[in-house]
Scaffold this motif. Structure first.
Motif, PDB file in Angstrom:
ATOM      1  N   PRO A  14      80.918 -43.901 -47.567  1.00 36.72           N
ATOM      2  CA  PRO A  14      82.261 -43.839 -47.383  1.00 36.72           C
ATOM      3  C   PRO A  14      83.156 -45.114 -47.460  1.00 36.72           C
ATOM      4  CG  PRO A  14      81.505 -43.753 -45.312  1.00 36.72           C
ATOM      5  CD  PRO A  14      80.278 -43.729 -46.044  1.00 36.72           C
ATOM      6  N   TYR A  15      82.214 -46.095 -47.964  1.00 34.85           N
ATOM      7  CA  TYR A  15      82.699 -47.505 -47.897  1.00 34.85           C
ATOM      8  C   TYR A  15      82.053 -48.161 -49.494  1.00 34.85           C
ATOM      9  CZ  TYR A  15      83.192 -46.879 -43.168  1.00 34.85           C
ATOM     10  OH  TYR A  15      83.622 -46.170 -41.678  1.00 34.85           O
ATOM     11  N   GLY A  16      82.835 -49.072 -49.831  1.00 35.56           N
ATOM     12  CA  GLY A  16      82.629 -49.796 -50.920  1.00 35.56           C
ATOM     13  C   GLY A  16      81.143 -50.515 -50.763  1.00 35.56           C
ATOM     14  N   LEU A  17      80.345 -50.562 -51.843  1.00 33.97           N
ATOM     15  CA  LEU A  17      79.045 -51.115 -51.691  1.00 33.97           C
ATOM     16  C   LEU A  17      79.174 -52.570 -51.550  1.00 33.97           C
ATOM     17  CD1 LEU A  17      77.135 -49.176 -54.544  1.00 33.97           C
ATOM     18  CD2 LEU A  17      77.166 -48.833 -51.964  1.00 33.97           C
ATOM     19  N   ASP A  18      80.406 -53.323 -51.878  1.00 32.89           N
ATOM     20  CA  ASP A  18      80.380 -54.697 -51.532  1.00 32.89           C
ATOM     21  C   ASP A  18      80.524 -55.178 -50.236  1.00 32.89           C
ATOM     22  OD1 ASP A  18      82.906 -53.286 -51.648  1.00 32.89           O
ATOM     23  OD2 ASP A  18      83.894 -55.295 -52.238  1.00 32.89           O
ATOM     24  N   THR A  19      80.953 -53.978 -49.329  1.00 33.02           N
ATOM     25  CA  THR A  19      81.054 -54.133 -47.915  1.00 33.02           C
ATOM     26  C   THR A  19      79.829 -53.699 -47.054  1.00 33.02           C
ATOM     27  OG1 THR A  19      82.087 -51.953 -47.323  1.00 33.02           O
ATOM     28  CG2 THR A  19      83.859 -53.701 -48.212  1.00 33.02           C
ATOM     29  N   LEU A  20      78.805 -53.214 -47.772  1.00 30.52           N
ATOM     30  CA  LEU A  20      77.529 -52.783 -47.329  1.00 30.52           C
ATOM     31  C   LEU A  20      76.135 -53.632 -47.684  1.00 30.52           C
ATOM     32  CD1 LEU A  20      78.307 -48.866 -47.960  1.00 30.52           C
ATOM     33  CD2 LEU A  20      78.743 -50.053 -45.668  1.00 30.52           C
ATOM     34  N   SER A  21      75.408 -53.587 -46.888  1.00 36.99           N
ATOM     35  CA  SER A  21      73.850 -53.849 -47.100  1.00 36.99           C
ATOM     36  C   SER A  21      73.238 -52.644 -47.236  1.00 36.99           C
ATOM     37  CB  SER A  21      73.384 -54.855 -46.033  1.00 36.99           C
ATOM     38  OG  SER A  21      71.993 -55.331 -46.450  1.00 36.99           O
ATOM     39  N   VAL A  22      72.861 -52.503 -48.530  1.00 34.48           N
ATOM     40  CA  VAL A  22      72.050 -51.181 -48.751  1.00 34.48           C
ATOM     41  C   VAL A  22      70.561 -51.253 -49.233  1.00 34.48           C
ATOM     42  CG1 VAL A  22      72.281 -49.025 -50.153  1.00 34.48           C
ATOM     43  CG2 VAL A  22      74.370 -50.100 -49.703  1.00 34.48           C
ATOM     44  N   CYS A  23      69.761 -50.446 -48.849  1.00 36.72           N
ATOM     45  CA  CYS A  23      68.486 -50.709 -49.065  1.00 36.72           C
ATOM     46  C   CYS A  23      67.789 -49.011 -49.256  1.00 36.72           C
ATOM     47  CB  CYS A  23      67.305 -51.275 -48.322  1.00 36.72           C
ATOM     48  SG  CYS A  23      67.398 -50.760 -46.602  1.00 36.72           S
ATOM     49  N   HIS A  24      66.782 -48.781 -49.656  1.00 33.43           N
ATOM     50  CA  HIS A  24      65.997 -47.385 -49.843  1.00 33.43           C
ATOM     51  C   HIS A  24      64.909 -47.413 -49.738  1.00 33.43           C
ATOM     52  CE1 HIS A  24      65.621 -48.538 -54.048  1.00 33.43           C
ATOM     53  NE2 HIS A  24      64.544 -47.821 -54.172  1.00 33.43           N
ATOM     54  N   SER A  25      64.221 -46.090 -49.548  1.00 32.04           N
ATOM     55  CA  SER A  25      62.852 -45.848 -49.347  1.00 32.04           C
ATOM     56  C   SER A  25      62.562 -44.478 -49.959  1.00 32.04           C
ATOM     57  CB  SER A  25      62.475 -45.698 -47.874  1.00 32.04           C
ATOM     58  OG  SER A  25      60.999 -45.342 -47.531  1.00 32.04           O
ATOM     59  N   ARG A  26      61.645 -44.654 -50.999  1.00 33.70           N
ATOM     60  CA  ARG A  26      61.322 -43.432 -51.566  1.00 33.70           C
ATOM     61  C   ARG A  26      60.061 -42.621 -51.312  1.00 33.70           C
ATOM     62  NH1 ARG A  26      62.061 -46.220 -57.666  1.00 33.70           N
ATOM     63  NH2 ARG A  26      61.338 -44.164 -58.400  1.00 33.70           N
ATOM     64  N   CYS A  27      60.206 -41.307 -51.587  1.00 33.14           N
ATOM     65  CA  CYS A  27      59.193 -40.241 -51.199  1.00 33.14           C
ATOM     66  C   CYS A  27      58.721 -39.630 -52.283  1.00 33.14           C
ATOM     67  CB  CYS A  27      59.453 -39.354 -50.008  1.00 33.14           C
ATOM     68  SG  CYS A  27      60.301 -39.890 -48.580  1.00 33.14           S
ATOM     69  N   ARG A  28      57.355 -39.372 -52.399  1.00 32.86           N
ATOM     70  CA  ARG A  28      56.991 -38.401 -53.494  1.00 32.86           C
ATOM     71  C   ARG A  28      56.408 -37.430 -53.165  1.00 32.86           C
ATOM     72  NH1 ARG A  28      55.795 -39.422 -59.081  1.00 32.86           N
ATOM     73  NH2 ARG A  28      56.635 -41.570 -58.817  1.00 32.86           N
ATOM     74  N   SER A  29      56.464 -36.164 -53.476  1.00 35.31           N
ATOM     75  CA  SER A  29      55.924 -34.810 -53.137  1.00 35.31           C
ATOM     76  C   SER A  29      54.416 -34.853 -53.885  1.00 35.31           C
ATOM     77  CB  SER A  29      56.449 -33.828 -53.144  1.00 35.31           C
ATOM     78  OG  SER A  29      56.997 -33.300 -54.488  1.00 35.31           O
ATOM     79  N   ALA A  30      53.528 -34.147 -53.424  1.00 37.57           N
ATOM     80  CA  ALA A  30      52.281 -33.632 -54.101  1.00 37.57           C
ATOM     81  C   ALA A  30      52.558 -33.146 -55.563  1.00 37.57           C
ATOM     82  CB  ALA A  30      51.456 -32.707 -53.365  1.00 37.57           C
ATOM     83  N   SER A  31      53.633 -32.526 -55.722  1.00 34.36           N
ATOM     84  CA  SER A  31      53.958 -31.874 -57.151  1.00 34.36           C
ATOM     85  C   SER A  31      54.721 -33.171 -58.124  1.00 34.36           C
ATOM     86  CB  SER A  31      54.769 -30.677 -56.873  1.00 34.36           C
ATOM     87  OG  SER A  31      56.284 -31.189 -56.342  1.00 34.36           O
ATOM     88  N   GLY A  32      54.972 -34.280 -57.398  1.00 35.15           N
ATOM     89  CA  GLY A  32      55.571 -35.229 -58.232  1.00 35.15           C
ATOM     90  C   GLY A  32      57.019 -35.452 -58.135  1.00 35.15           C
ATOM     91  N   GLU A  33      57.466 -34.463 -57.311  1.00 34.16           N
ATOM     92  CA  GLU A  33      59.263 -34.824 -56.974  1.00 34.16           C
ATOM     93  C   GLU A  33      59.199 -36.132 -56.061  1.00 34.16           C
ATOM     94  OE1 GLU A  33      60.726 -31.120 -55.764  1.00 34.16           O
ATOM     95  OE2 GLU A  33      61.061 -30.490 -57.763  1.00 34.16           O
ATOM     96  N   GLN A  34      60.399 -36.612 -56.767  1.00 34.34           N
ATOM     97  CA  GLN A  34      60.780 -37.851 -55.893  1.00 34.34           C
ATOM     98  C   GLN A  34      62.253 -37.460 -55.167  1.00 34.34           C
ATOM     99  OE1 GLN A  34      59.775 -41.960 -56.995  1.00 34.34           O
ATOM    100  NE2 GLN A  34      59.600 -40.828 -59.087  1.00 34.34           N
ATOM    101  N   TYR A  35      62.222 -38.183 -54.032  1.00 36.94           N
ATOM    102  CA  TYR A  35      63.310 -38.284 -53.135  1.00 36.94           C
ATOM    103  C   TYR A  35      63.572 -39.748 -52.659  1.00 36.94           C
ATOM    104  CZ  TYR A  35      62.995 -33.101 -53.356  1.00 36.94           C
ATOM    105  OH  TYR A  35      62.685 -31.768 -53.746  1.00 36.94           O
ATOM    106  N   ALA A  36      64.765 -40.193 -52.495  1.00 36.73           N
ATOM    107  CA  ALA A  36      65.037 -41.280 -51.762  1.00 36.73           C
ATOM    108  C   ALA A  36      66.024 -41.272 -50.561  1.00 36.73           C
ATOM    109  CB  ALA A  36      65.800 -42.246 -52.780  1.00 36.73           C
ATOM    110  N   THR A  37      65.683 -41.793 -49.290  1.00 34.84           N
ATOM    111  CA  THR A  37      66.568 -42.140 -48.355  1.00 34.84           C
ATOM    112  C   THR A  37      67.291 -43.587 -48.588  1.00 34.84           C
ATOM    113  OG1 THR A  37      65.358 -40.820 -46.851  1.00 34.84           O
ATOM    114  CG2 THR A  37      66.862 -42.260 -45.804  1.00 34.84           C
ATOM    115  N   GLN A  38      68.605 -43.672 -48.988  1.00 32.36           N
ATOM    116  CA  GLN A  38      69.285 -44.900 -48.819  1.00 32.36           C
ATOM    117  C   GLN A  38      69.966 -45.167 -47.450  1.00 32.36           C
ATOM    118  OE1 GLN A  38      70.973 -45.944 -52.598  1.00 32.36           O
ATOM    119  NE2 GLN A  38      71.172 -43.776 -52.852  1.00 32.36           N
ATOM    120  N   VAL A  39      70.026 -46.265 -46.963  1.00 35.66           N
ATOM    121  CA  VAL A  39      70.407 -46.766 -45.807  1.00 35.66           C
ATOM    122  C   VAL A  39      71.421 -47.879 -46.049  1.00 35.66           C
ATOM    123  CG1 VAL A  39      69.882 -47.862 -43.436  1.00 35.66           C
ATOM    124  CG2 VAL A  39      68.242 -46.054 -44.762  1.00 35.66           C
TER     125      VAL A  39
END
Length: 281
Positions: free
Chosen positions: A113-138
């Motif tokens: 809900p806020y501009g990225l210039d006001t946030l400190s953003v990082c992410h963690s990526r998950c990979r399923s056994a079938s190869g699909e990828q997801y990311a949790t951004q914080v």
């Protein structure tokens, strides 16, 4: 581990701090021959809120407590409350690796809900056994981190990194022991993290799970069991099926009672409950 800000140099000894409501918990660690030795630990109540109070006064209060505890280490790593964080789950399409970062940045611009210039953003990526990828951004508001850094520097401390405390308890990645759902029982709230597919699949701060009556505290096992079921139900099927353990972190008799109360509720989902009594770094 989800790190929000960090420096490259790793010191041989360091002060670890974690904000938890109106408490500041800490431990002094020294690295010796590849292992960590606990030199001191402490837990103190703060009268001033580091996020909203005057940085100089809040820092002076922390410094006074550290001096009384005989803490001389200046360099520190800091665990910030999960309640400060905004989270966003995203499925990563089949893209060249070089394009994934740009895709996640666009998703963050759309989802937070806020501009990225006001946030400190990082992410963690998950990979399923079938190869699909997801990311949790914080994302955490930069003003929160800047304010906290001012307080710590006023306390004559040198912050090395800021991270989410629960992510330090249950590490993600190849070194992770196994996929698990982690509950970190704090002073007034419960933090939840799902580690799966080599990354962090979910993060939630659960309010209303702890009731305080005088000096007595009570954890609502039914409420937390329901939140566990809801959280797992929102995960992709492959990740959900891989989570077979709930790890409970916390101190005190009421945490032990909670682990006993929630065990039959969680085991009915086919998941084991482990009350963690020690932590291997």
């Amino acid at each position: 581990m989800i790190k929000l800000l960090q420096q490259k140099r790793v010191p041989s000894s360091i002060l670890g701090l974690a904000l938890d409501g109106g408490r500041l918990e800490g431990v002094v660690l020294r690295r010796t021959n590849g292992s960590l030795q606990v030199l001191k630990n402490f837990s103190i109540s703060l009268t001033l809120n580091p996020l909203t109070g005057d940085p100089e006064l809040a820092g002076r209060e922390i410094r006074n407590h550290l001096d009384q505890s005989g803490i001389r280490e200046r360099r520190c790593v800091v665990g910030v409350p999960l309640s400060w964080a905004l989270t966003l789950q995203t499925k990563i399409p089949d893209l060249p690796e070089a394009d994934a970062a740009g895709f996640l940045e666009i998703e963050a611009e759309r989802g937070f809900p806020y501009g990225l210039d006001t946030l400190s953003v990082c992410h963690s990526r998950c990979r399923s056994a079938s190869g699909e990828q997801y990311a949790t951004q914080v994302a955490i508001p930069r003003n929160h981190l800047w304010q906290l850094e001012k307080v710590l520097r006023s306390a004559q401390l040198k912050p090395v990194s800021f991270t989410l405390g629960i992510s330090a308890l249950q590490r993600a990645g190849k070194e992770s022991l196994q996929d698990a759902l982690t509950l970190a029982i704090g002073e007034n709230s419960v933090d939840l993290q799902v580690t799966c597919g080599g990354g962090v699949g979910a993060l939630r701060a659960l309010d209303g799970a702890i009731e305080t009556e005088g000096v007595q505290k009570r954890l609502y096992a039914d409420l937390l069991a329901r939140e566990i079921r809801v959280t797992l139900g929102q995960l992709p099927v492959e990740f959900r099926a891989a989570v077979r353990k709930v790890r409970v972190f916390g101190r005190g008799e009421f945490v032990q009672r909670f682990a006993s109360d929630i065990r039959p509720r969680v085991e009915s989902m086919g998941i084991q409950v482990e009350l963690v009594k020690g932590y291997s770094a």
